[in-house]
Design an enzyme around this catalytic site. Structure first.
Site, short mmCIF file in Angstrom:
data_model
loop_
_atom_site.label_atom_id
_atom_site.label_comp_id
_atom_site.label_asym_id
_atom_site.label_seq_id
_atom_site.Cartn_x
_atom_site.Cartn_y
_atom_site.Cartn_z
N ASP A 163 0.74 -1.15 -0.14
CA ASP A 163 0.14 0.15 -0.13
C ASP A 163 0.86 1.33 0.15
O ASP A 163 2.10 1.41 0.34
CB ASP A 163 -0.96 -0.14 1.21
CG ASP A 163 -0.20 0.27 2.27
OD1 ASP A 163 0.78 -0.71 2.64
OD2 ASP A 163 -0.49 0.84 3.57
N GLU A 216 0.19 -1.24 5.64
CA GLU A 216 1.27 -0.77 6.64
C GLU A 216 1.14 0.49 7.01
O GLU A 216 1.30 0.76 8.24
CB GLU A 216 2.77 -1.01 5.60
CG GLU A 216 3.84 -0.72 6.51
CD GLU A 216 4.49 0.63 6.79
OE1 GLU A 216 5.10 1.06 7.59
OE2 GLU A 216 4.05 1.78 6.03
#
Ligand SMILES: [Zn+2]
Length: 472
Positions: free
Chosen positions: A72, A138
């Site tokens: 991400d 994350e």
């Protein structure tokens, strides 16, 4: 392995949507990428992906090496910029040796880590078994690393490719927690004859609440509260909205107030703006202040609650709270006043705290909650993540330092980082895991203007290649 090859893979990745929480497209792309090359791959229930490559001939006895990046990215754009994070590719340019996205985040954090992993998997470099791990979310709480099953990978040595200063080897990180404080309030009609005025601070540099917290940059939410707290003109507060993600320093904040003296209030705001521009002339040279009459529903936050909210936002700690006594220059404990939003009878304030010492992190989180409790709010702490305590005797650290010296004739800096890395979570599930983190130089991550230094990418690629081929 050439840095151009990694850059080309990264350019491909910039076309794939991957906002935290919406990683389906990049997850599918990674699995497809592995399938096309006949590589072993798997995805767990939450969306973490593993792609593995068997050991080269003669390297079967080399211990498995795990490389790790996150799927991400933080999706931030400048106000007024059209960008649909669910489908639009990222606009970037190559300028003066940097790859840069001017209007949005670039996503080199951590797309360049993914690209490096894929280039290694694709290469025919002589290595032991490589296991590349791509986690999800994350940036919003490390959900992927948190949910990862303890047997997801088999290696006992892990290289995390999510740090952003080439030539620096990271062997420790801060833990953290987020705190949300909610103040419920009643609504009242705006005073008769009062005019609605919108005041706005914009143009703050912002940045990452860990890496950039010691740069003394303006926090627009706190500064808006500072103005409202000391405003010499009577007003009623209708709304205050500013900031965004928990891990970004607030770059913009707007408030709508009702006042019978809009001109006097606008004048006071302009004077405040001039003071602030002087205070932050070096760190935030583009700070802008604007006030304009606006059409707003004639409803305000009841006076007492509004006053309490403003006071709490003004008093809330923000910035570096303590420096490390062990590692010179390392921020030990900090807190970020990230965002405030008012709507439907609720003011929601988001803050996040970090520390290399868990108890100190809990203490600053409690202190922040205490400020809001005094204002009548209730707080909850969520998404805590553990830190990663440095091990100076680490084998992979030795391998990386020796390789760096051999290649570049100088010692890399060995450091701990005041930001969370997923390494802390891995350590909980894979006790004894030997880890290190390094990457090419990135600047301005988590904010529009994020950029990647191409010369550092070249050195990073050389170093990574040498480390994975000499590791044993
Ligand atoms: Zn990252």
């Amino acid at each position: 392995m050439e840095s151009k090859q990694i850059l080309d893979i990264f350019k491909e990745i910039t076309r794939i949507p991957r906002e935290s929480g919406s990683e389906e497209q990049i997850t599918a792309w990674l699995l497809d990428w592995a399938a096309q090359r006949g590589l072993e791959a798997k995805r767990d229930a939450i969306g973490n992906v593993l792609i593995a490559k068997p050991a080269s001939k003669g390297k079967e006895n080399v211990p498995v090496l795990v490389l790790q990046a996150h799927q991400d990215m933080v999706c931030e754009k400048n106000e007024g910029v059209q960008h649909d994070w669910a489908k639009d590719p990222i606009n970037y340019v190559i300028e003066d040796g940097w790859m840069i996205a001017h209007d949005t985040t670039l996503g080199a954090d951590d797309g360049i880590g993914i690209a490096a992993c894929l280039a290694l998997l694709e290469s025919d470099l002589p290595t032991g078994r490589l296991e590349c791990i791509f986690t999800i979310s994350e940036e919003t709480g490390m959900d992927g690393a948190e949910a990862m099953a303890s047997g997801f990978f088999t290696g006992k040595t892990l290289i995390n490719l999510d740090s952003e200063d080439e030539g620096e080897m990271f062997i420790g990180c801060a833990g953290g927690v987020n705190t949300e404080s909610v103040l419920e309030y009643g609504s009242v009609a705006a005073p008769k004859g009062a005019k609605a005025l919108q005041i706005r601070i914009s143009g703050g540099i912002g940045g990452h609440s860990g890496d950039d917290i010691n740069k003394e940059r303006v926090n627009t939410v706190q500064q808006m509260a500072r103005f409202l707290y000391s405003c010499p003109v009577d007003f009623e507060l209708a709304s205050i909205n500013g900031g965004g993600k928990h891990n970004a320093i607030a770059r913009e904040c707007a408030a709508v107030v009702f006042t019978s003296a809009p001109e006097a209030l606008a004048k006071a705001f302009a004077a405040f703006g001039a003071d602030l521009q002087a205070e932050y002339r070096l760190s935030d040279p583009s700070l802008a202040f604007e006030s304009k009459e606006c059409a707003a529903e004639g409803i305000c936050i009841e006076h007492k609650a509004a006053r309490a909210l403003i006071a709490a936002l003004c008093a809330c700690p923000h910035g570096v709270y303590a420096m490390s006594q062990d590692i010179p220059g390392l921020v030990e404990t900090s807190t970020n006043l990230a965002a405030v939003h008012t709507a439907a009878g609720k003011a929601v304030v988001l803050t996040s705290q970090r520390s290399s010492i868990t108890s100190a992190c809990n203490a600053i989180a409690a202190k922040t909650a205490a400020v809001f409790e005094l204002a009548g709010a209730t707080s909850r702490h969520f998404s805590p993540y553990p830190g990663w305590k440095p091990n100076v005797d680490s084998h992979i650290l030795k391998v990386c330092v020796e390789s760096y010296k051999r290649l570049f004739g100088c010692e890399p800096a060995v450091k701990a980082i005041h930001a969370g890395l997923e390494c802390g979570l891995f350590l909980e599930k894979f006790p004894g895991l030997d880890m290190i983190s390094f990457g090419p130089t990135l600047r301005g991550v988590h904010a529009p203007g994020e950029k990647l230094e191409l010369a550092s990418l070249e050195r990073f690629v050389k170093h990574l290649e040498d480390v994975v081929t000499s590791f044993n």
